[in-house]
Design an enzyme around this catalytic site. Sequence first.
Site, short mmCIF file in Angstrom:
data_model
loop_
_atom_site.label_atom_id
_atom_site.label_comp_id
_atom_site.label_asym_id
_atom_site.label_seq_id
_atom_site.Cartn_x
_atom_site.Cartn_y
_atom_site.Cartn_z
CG HIS A 95 53.22 23.55 69.09
ND1 HIS A 95 52.97 24.25 70.23
CD2 HIS A 95 54.47 23.89 68.72
CE1 HIS A 95 54.02 25.00 70.54
NE2 HIS A 95 54.96 24.78 69.64
CG ASN B 129 55.84 28.57 72.91
OD1 ASN B 129 54.91 28.01 72.34
ND2 ASN B 129 57.10 28.36 72.60
CG HIS C 40 52.22 32.52 58.06
ND1 HIS C 40 53.57 32.29 58.29
CD2 HIS C 40 52.16 33.29 56.95
CE1 HIS C 40 54.27 32.90 57.34
NE2 HIS C 40 53.46 33.51 56.53
FE1 HDD Z 1 56.64 26.98 66.03
C1 HDD Z 1 53.79 25.30 65.38
C2 HDD Z 1 55.14 28.49 68.76
C3 HDD Z 1 59.63 28.43 66.91
C4 HDD Z 1 58.02 25.77 63.21
N1 HDD Z 1 54.82 26.90 66.91
C5 HDD Z 1 53.76 26.14 66.47
C6 HDD Z 1 52.64 26.36 67.33
C7 HDD Z 1 53.01 27.25 68.30
C8 HDD Z 1 54.39 27.60 68.02
C9 HDD Z 1 52.18 27.79 69.43
C10 HDD Z 1 51.29 25.66 67.20
C11 HDD Z 1 50.36 26.47 66.35
C12 HDD Z 1 49.02 25.78 66.27
O1 HDD Z 1 48.37 25.68 67.33
O2 HDD Z 1 48.66 25.35 65.19
N2 HDD Z 1 57.27 28.16 67.57
C13 HDD Z 1 56.48 28.75 68.53
C14 HDD Z 1 57.26 29.71 69.26
C15 HDD Z 1 58.52 29.68 68.76
C16 HDD Z 1 58.53 28.71 67.68
C17 HDD Z 1 56.72 30.58 70.38
C18 HDD Z 1 59.72 30.49 69.13
C19 HDD Z 1 59.66 31.67 69.66
N3 HDD Z 1 58.49 27.05 65.24
C20 HDD Z 1 59.58 27.73 65.73
C21 HDD Z 1 60.69 27.62 64.79
C22 HDD Z 1 60.23 26.88 63.73
C23 HDD Z 1 58.85 26.53 64.04
C24 HDD Z 1 62.05 28.24 64.99
C25 HDD Z 1 60.93 26.46 62.47
C26 HDD Z 1 61.97 27.05 61.96
N4 HDD Z 1 56.02 25.70 64.59
C27 HDD Z 1 56.75 25.40 63.48
C28 HDD Z 1 55.98 24.58 62.46
C29 HDD Z 1 54.60 24.42 63.18
C30 HDD Z 1 54.80 25.16 64.48
C31 HDD Z 1 56.67 23.34 62.02
C32 HDD Z 1 54.03 23.02 63.32
C33 HDD Z 1 52.58 23.12 62.93
C34 HDD Z 1 52.43 24.44 62.37
O3 HDD Z 1 53.63 25.11 62.43
O4 HDD Z 1 51.44 24.91 61.87
O5 HDD Z 1 55.86 25.27 61.28
#
Ligand code: HDD
Length: 669
Positions: free
Chosen positions: A64, A136, A328
């Site tokens: 993202h 999402n 978070h």
């Molecule tokens: Fe995630 C970012 C949505 C599963 C780990 N995720 C991130 C963002 C969105 C989502 C919208 C961007 C937030 C922003 O604008 O800063 N993610 C989802 C959705 C998921 C999902 C809807 C499943 C239903 N994500 C998911 C899993 C993991 C992560 C299973 C790890 C185990 N996601 C992350 C992250 C991020 C992230 C690595 C990258 C930047 C952040 O968190 O702040 O932690």
Amino acid sequence: MTDTPSSGAPDQTEWLTTSGGVRLRETDRSLKAGERGPTLLQDHHLREKITHFDHERIPERVVHARGAGAHGTFTAYGTAETVTSAGFLAEGRETPVFVRFSTVLGSRGSADTVRDTRGFATKFYTEEGTFDLVGNNIPVFFIQDGIKFPDIIHAGKPHPDREIPQAQSAHDTFWDFVSLHTEAQHHTLWNMSDRGIARSYRMMEGFGVHTFRLINAAGETSLAKFHWKPKLGVHGLLWEEAQMLGGFDPDFHRRDLADAIEAGAHPEWELGVQVFPDTPQQTYEGIDLLDPTKLVPEEIAPVQTIGRLVLDRNPDNFFAETEQVAFHVGNLVPGIDVTDDALMQARLFSYVDTQLTRLGGPNFNQIPVNRPHAPVNDMLRDGFHQDEVHRGVAPYHPNSLDAGCPFLAGDPQGAFLDNPVRVPETAKQREQPASFDDHFSQPRLFWLSMTPVEKQHIVAAYAFELGKVHEPAIRERQLQCLAEIAPDLCGGVAAALGLTAPSPKGELADPDPSPALSMLGGSYPPDGRTVGIVVGPDSPAEEIDGLCAALRGSLMMPMVVAPTAAPLGGDVAVQRTFSTARSVEFDALVVADGAAAVGSDPHVMLLVEEIFRHGKALLAWGNGVEVVATAGIAVPAPGVKAEESSSIAAAELPDLLGAHRSWERFALA
Ligand code: HDD
């Protein structure tokens, strides 16, 4: 509609200073030993300026990374009060929010219109603490357990050897993974639909994806899924438009959001919930609510609206706000709790962890955009970028030195409650329920719910993506997956690839279609839609001016397209010249009286031809009708009209734009 910020410009009325506040006499020349001599190490201003610049970048989000944000307000209807005690959902309560939309795979500078899932993350600054709904635009996910997240992302990101392709799923590693790990097929099918190429962030649904647990004031619990419903409907680009925009305007979605807000066309969504009884099985009508690859059709669990979100303010500074915002999944408020969904559980760990690297330490909640609006009184201390000057000597609990404070709250004071859900007596194991093995019945439900034109787009999308896969075994394996979903889908894709369609190995499910899954149908306001107006040198300036004003009055965004950038008639601003305009920027085109003077200018012919081919509204009046005819387009046709005047054109546009495209123009095979 400019590329300059709407606010937050540096204060030009103050003295330029160092970061220490010392006024500067000079900032263009370094301190040297003489006019032509070497630069002196003594030049503290030079060193500060360069050192700070050297450290301006922070790591981009691991997923993202590309996004755009906006501020707004959420107003609750009060209809959720029976199921949750969350204060911000009480009737009439207004809560400030920050929303960040994003693509998943591309890096920070990648194009907006790539085929991908879109993130829809909302930070509610509630009076009881921050609540983040990190969702999402697709209601299901690729994987059922967070332990697979690095796998799907490694497969989707560019190949590690050459680091290509950027922000694409059309490559071997992505299709290798999703065809092997078939629980990804449902999400992938949504990506191949026009949901994967949104017309605008403003025209997307949002989904919390997981099932949450809600707790009401009486302590009763229910399970729920969150939905965002856009006021402007759910609309997609055509694949050709998406690809062209990647070159002509890689910032298309970012610009669209900022321009619409600036023009007063404030994007709106209603928040809704599907509510299910909190039974020990945690299923609804046979659907496992802990399986994030499954949705619950709205026809069997209606979405009940509980509030309204309006985005009405652009960020002042992209880095400070949109880049540094940290969401978070564990930012929860009393009345809303998580469930045992294994995907959600892993997310509870990942979001704080990732900020430690990205934002350089544990104090990221002190960054203004992340700061709770509720009072904070924690016992977290020190660390990089600590902004607080904490008082007292006893940041531990219990203590007797700082008056034994802070106090702990109970229910009456609004303390968060980890709901005491019963955990069945069981063994530790790396297993999941048998129902999680059903990977094809819901993709089939989605396919059967599509209209013919949507199906046609899906087949074309698979044909494109798999056409870019080099390894024949991967294509064949993916075709086998499509056969398990729907033989007609598989047949269409196989034919386009020149392959033989395999037969399904399993039994095909027979779900009832869910019309709510289709993007087509309905009529929506034209807010923030762009309308190109092609003029010639002698087009009636006053009338064009009036047309622009009428469109703006209905919250549309006119763009005058003229042979040169010289103001029409001396004072009507021109936004695009023939050489800078391209049809993909517009939702509709109006060819003005006077445009015939440009003859068959190839730029204009291309504009008109593409607008027609993409099913967009095409109106003309006066001798503008001749331009449409010269481009080889018969008038009238669905969405193509000769009008008697510009005012009739202005009046017709909202209806034509309300349906997004003239779908009748697409011949179905
Ligand atoms: Fe995630 C970012 C949505 C599963 C780990 N995720 C991130 C963002 C969105 C989502 C919208 C961007 C937030 C922003 O604008 O800063 N993610 C989802 C959705 C998921 C999902 C809807 C499943 C239903 N994500 C998911 C899993 C993991 C992560 C299973 C790890 C185990 N996601 C992350 C992250 C991020 C992230 C690595 C990258 C930047 C952040 O968190 O702040 O932690």
